[in-house]
Design an enzyme around this catalytic site. Sequence first.
Site, PDB file in Angstrom:
ATOM      1  CG  ASN A   1     -17.493 -54.775 105.014  1.00 56.53           C
ATOM      2  OD1 ASN A   1     -17.756 -54.030 105.955  1.00 56.53           O
ATOM      3  ND2 ASN A   1     -16.873 -54.355 103.910  1.00 56.53           N
TER       4      ASN A   1
ATOM      5  CD  GLU B   1     -15.152 -54.808 100.131  1.00 56.87           C
ATOM      6  OE1 GLU B   1     -16.101 -55.149 100.841  1.00 56.87           O
ATOM      7  OE2 GLU B   1     -15.098 -53.727  99.520  1.00 56.87           O
TER       8      GLU B   1
HETATM    9  N1  CDT Z   1     -15.350 -50.632  99.946  1.00 60.38           N
HETATM   10  C1  CDT Z   1     -15.993 -50.637  98.759  1.00 60.38           C
HETATM   11  O1  CDT Z   1     -17.021 -51.286  98.583  1.00 60.38           O
HETATM   12  N2  CDT Z   1     -15.419 -49.931  97.751  1.00 60.38           N
HETATM   13  C2  CDT Z   1     -15.926 -49.950  96.421  1.00 60.38           C
HETATM   14  C3  CDT Z   1     -14.810 -49.813  95.463  1.00 60.38           C
HETATM   15  C4  CDT Z   1     -14.931 -50.849  94.473  1.00 60.38           C
HETATM   16  S1  CDT Z   1     -13.557 -50.916  93.408  1.00 60.38           S
HETATM   17  C5  CDT Z   1     -13.330 -52.574  93.221  1.00 60.38           C
HETATM   18  C6  CDT Z   1     -16.971 -48.881  96.105  1.00 60.38           C
HETATM   19  O2  CDT Z   1     -17.943 -49.213  95.434  1.00 60.38           O
HETATM   20  O3  CDT Z   1     -16.809 -47.729  96.488  1.00 60.38           O
END
Ligand code: CDT
Length: 308
Positions: free
Chosen positions: A106, A142
């Site tokens: 990513n 992820e």
């Molecule tokens: N994309 C990303 O890292 N989103 C996370 C959500 C985590 S929920 C499992 C964030 O920390 O915003």
Amino acid sequence: MREIVIGGAQMGPIQKADSREAVVERMIALLKQAKGAGCDLVVFPELCLTTFFPRWYMEDPAEVDFWFEREMPNGATKPLFDAAKQAGIAISFGYAELTPEGQHFNTSILTDREGNIVGKYRKVHLPGHSEFDTERAFQHLEKRYFLPGDLGFPVWRNMDALMGMCICNDRRWPEVYRVMGLQGVELVMLGYNTPSVNSQMADEGLEKRLYHSDLSMTAGAYQNSTWVVGVAKAGDEDGHPLMGGSIIVDPNGYVVARAAGEGDELIVHACDMDACNFGKSTIFDFARHRRIEHYGRICSQTGVERSA
Ligand code: CDT
């Protein structure tokens, strides 16, 4: 005064069926708006060429690889690089990277004003899980689709300022800002895709999620005397709401620009990099005040260890 006019280019939702080419057209429209606003640098969100695909469980590697870019720029993104170069605007944006060795990251990149990539960052803190989780209201895979970043948290001199990047969940970890702070960072750029509700706690909604996002970025900015620009991909993606709340934070931790909605929206602020100097040379003069003899646990331990 070292002023950089920075645009945070929040993006509205991208549906599964939307093509990269259509998304890039939206990014170029935001870039044109930024040119009109006098921007020198524009920051776009995490994984901004596609929908936030880690919400979907996939087993077929070919299906997964559809969401990844094998080179940057590529056919779909070349018009964005060309438009940025023509406008003389540096850009930063996130995408899913598939390396020639078959590794998945990513990633976000930073260009100079001529459209040359001068920095690359690969997300270190990957949230979520790697197998289908029946306990969650929706998936966040992820850990299934990406490797943890292998480039650390570098800082680059670009446009006479020291710039670094992190991505989404990274913004919640103070170590991220501090590692860049120890390299003198003056601007931290980050994009995010943050669901508007907690998949593991239904009553944690938008208000608390926005508060935690602000809290993380304002603290990181203040404690390292750096500008922070955090940019959302927001809105309803195939029935899954993502929060907005893109902000530009000054080195005192004040929010100086904030997105109002959840669509494509540009926020702009003229950021003086010299505003970092006072904090860096006084209360957060690391060389004078840090006590590393007491920080060992930060690098020797991940989980909590209780002595009693
Ligand atoms: N994309 C990303 O890292 N989103 C996370 C959500 C985590 S929920 C499992 C964030 O920390 O915003």
